[in-house]
Scaffold this motif. Structure first.
Motif, PDB file in Angstrom:
ATOM      1  N   GLN A 191       0.839  -1.202   0.000  1.00 25.47           N
ATOM      2  CA  GLN A 191       0.000   0.000   0.000  1.00 25.47           C
ATOM      3  C   GLN A 191       0.876   1.255   0.000  1.00 25.47           C
ATOM      4  O   GLN A 191       0.579   2.230  -0.686  1.00 25.47           O
ATOM      5  CB  GLN A 191      -0.951   0.003   1.199  1.00 25.47           C
ATOM      6  CG  GLN A 191      -2.059  -1.012   1.098  1.00 25.47           C
ATOM      7  CD  GLN A 191      -3.162  -0.607   0.126  1.00 25.47           C
ATOM      8  OE1 GLN A 191      -2.939   0.026  -0.903  1.00 25.47           O
ATOM      9  NE2 GLN A 191      -4.373  -0.998   0.442  1.00 25.47           N
ATOM     10  N   VAL A 192       1.964   1.236   0.756  1.00 27.08           N
ATOM     11  CA  VAL A 192       2.892   2.369   0.756  1.00 27.08           C
ATOM     12  C   VAL A 192       3.563   2.495  -0.603  1.00 27.08           C
ATOM     13  O   VAL A 192       3.678   3.598  -1.159  1.00 27.08           O
ATOM     14  CB  VAL A 192       3.926   2.228   1.895  1.00 27.08           C
ATOM     15  CG1 VAL A 192       5.049   3.256   1.760  1.00 27.08           C
ATOM     16  CG2 VAL A 192       3.230   2.354   3.251  1.00 27.08           C
ATOM     17  N   TYR A 193       3.992   1.377  -1.171  1.00 28.05           N
ATOM     18  CA  TYR A 193       4.589   1.373  -2.510  1.00 28.05           C
ATOM     19  C   TYR A 193       3.608   1.950  -3.525  1.00 28.05           C
ATOM     20  O   TYR A 193       3.970   2.804  -4.343  1.00 28.05           O
ATOM     21  CB  TYR A 193       4.980  -0.061  -2.873  1.00 28.05           C
ATOM     22  CG  TYR A 193       5.469  -0.285  -4.285  1.00 28.05           C
ATOM     23  CD1 TYR A 193       6.546   0.410  -4.805  1.00 28.05           C
ATOM     24  CD2 TYR A 193       4.858  -1.239  -5.096  1.00 28.05           C
ATOM     25  CE1 TYR A 193       7.009   0.169  -6.094  1.00 28.05           C
ATOM     26  CE2 TYR A 193       5.309  -1.489  -6.380  1.00 28.05           C
ATOM     27  CZ  TYR A 193       6.379  -0.785  -6.875  1.00 28.05           C
ATOM     28  OH  TYR A 193       6.829  -1.021  -8.150  1.00 28.05           O
ATOM     29  N   TYR A 194       2.359   1.492  -3.455  1.00 26.11           N
ATOM     30  CA  TYR A 194       1.320   1.990  -4.353  1.00 26.11           C
ATOM     31  C   TYR A 194       1.186   3.507  -4.235  1.00 26.11           C
ATOM     32  O   TYR A 194       1.151   4.223  -5.242  1.00 26.11           O
ATOM     33  CB  TYR A 194      -0.015   1.304  -4.028  1.00 26.11           C
ATOM     34  CG  TYR A 194      -1.196   1.911  -4.724  1.00 26.11           C
ATOM     35  CD1 TYR A 194      -1.484   1.595  -6.044  1.00 26.11           C
ATOM     36  CD2 TYR A 194      -2.030   2.819  -4.077  1.00 26.11           C
ATOM     37  CE1 TYR A 194      -2.564   2.163  -6.702  1.00 26.11           C
ATOM     38  CE2 TYR A 194      -3.108   3.392  -4.721  1.00 26.11           C
ATOM     39  CZ  TYR A 194      -3.371   3.068  -6.038  1.00 26.11           C
ATOM     40  OH  TYR A 194      -4.435   3.643  -6.673  1.00 26.11           O
ATOM     41  N   GLN A 195       1.134   4.000  -3.006  1.00 26.04           N
ATOM     42  CA  GLN A 195       0.961   5.444  -2.822  1.00 26.04           C
ATOM     43  C   GLN A 195       2.196   6.212  -3.282  1.00 26.04           C
ATOM     44  O   GLN A 195       2.067   7.295  -3.853  1.00 26.04           O
ATOM     45  CB  GLN A 195       0.641   5.762  -1.365  1.00 26.04           C
ATOM     46  CG  GLN A 195       0.013   7.126  -1.192  1.00 26.04           C
ATOM     47  CD  GLN A 195      -1.261   7.296  -2.015  1.00 26.04           C
ATOM     48  OE1 GLN A 195      -2.135   6.452  -2.036  1.00 26.04           O
ATOM     49  NE2 GLN A 195      -1.353   8.408  -2.721  1.00 26.04           N
ATOM     50  N   ASN A 196       3.381   5.645  -3.063  1.00 27.86           N
ATOM     51  CA  ASN A 196       4.596   6.265  -3.603  1.00 27.86           C
ATOM     52  C   ASN A 196       4.511   6.370  -5.123  1.00 27.86           C
ATOM     53  O   ASN A 196       4.871   7.397  -5.707  1.00 27.86           O
ATOM     54  CB  ASN A 196       5.841   5.455  -3.214  1.00 27.86           C
ATOM     55  CG  ASN A 196       6.299   5.698  -1.792  1.00 27.86           C
ATOM     56  OD1 ASN A 196       5.897   6.656  -1.137  1.00 27.86           O
ATOM     57  ND2 ASN A 196       7.148   4.812  -1.307  1.00 27.86           N
ATOM     58  N   LEU A 197       4.045   5.299  -5.759  1.00 31.18           N
ATOM     59  CA  LEU A 197       3.904   5.310  -7.217  1.00 31.18           C
ATOM     60  C   LEU A 197       2.901   6.355  -7.683  1.00 31.18           C
ATOM     61  O   LEU A 197       3.132   7.043  -8.682  1.00 31.18           O
ATOM     62  CB  LEU A 197       3.488   3.923  -7.721  1.00 31.18           C
ATOM     63  CG  LEU A 197       4.547   2.835  -7.645  1.00 31.18           C
ATOM     64  CD1 LEU A 197       3.916   1.465  -7.859  1.00 31.18           C
ATOM     65  CD2 LEU A 197       5.654   3.084  -8.667  1.00 31.18           C
TER      66      LEU A 197
END
Length: 156
Positions: free
Chosen positions: A28-34
């Protein structure tokens, strides 16, 4: 040893669910970073990277759903609040990244962190013959290794 409805050992499956929830939070953090780098990217490579980052966050969104559904299949409850995600996140949270090299480096670093978590889960799931989780982790790892190679090739 007691087993669950899937024939997997209860205690070890609960531990695996905990690790899958950590992976879920980190995805979820990776997704939001993207999303952030997709929205904020600037420069001469804007069109190329904007499309690539969208492809990556769409893929991450699918993987988030797959992880949550695996947690449910194993009898657990997927984490689903931002507070829960931040409490177990291990990835760097990026903010205001707009330069191409910095954005690609965020992806490289994030994928590296996700791969570590996935390899831990793969070892745990292999130890209890959980083929469903093994298969999912193997697929994630092979895809992300290729993405990592491509991002590093782009940087060079």
């Amino acid at each position: 040893m007691s087993v669950n409805k899937l024939g997997l050992p209860v205690k070890e499956t609960e531990e695996l669910v905990n690790e899958l929830n950590v992976l879920l939070a980190n995805f979820q953090v990776y997704y939001q970073n993207l999303r952030g780098i997709h929205w904020n990217i600037r420069g001469k490579r804007f069109f190329e990277l904007h499309v690539k980052f969208e492809e990556l966050y769409n893929d991450a969104q699918v993987k988030v759903d797959m992880i949550a559904e695996r947690v449910l299949t194993l009898g657990g409850v997927p984490l689903h609040t931002l507070a829960d995600y931040l409490a177990v996140n291990k990835l760097k949270i990026s903010k205001n990244v707009s330069q191409d090299v910095d954005a690609v480096q965020v992806i490289i670093d994030s994928i590296g962190g996700l791969l570590q978590l996935e390899r831990t889960i793969l070892a745990q799931s292999a130890a209890i013959d959980d083929e469903g989780t093994n298969s999912m982790m193997s697929d994630f790892i092979s895809e992300q290794e290729k993405t990592l190679w491509m991002m590093e090739a782009w940087l060079s």
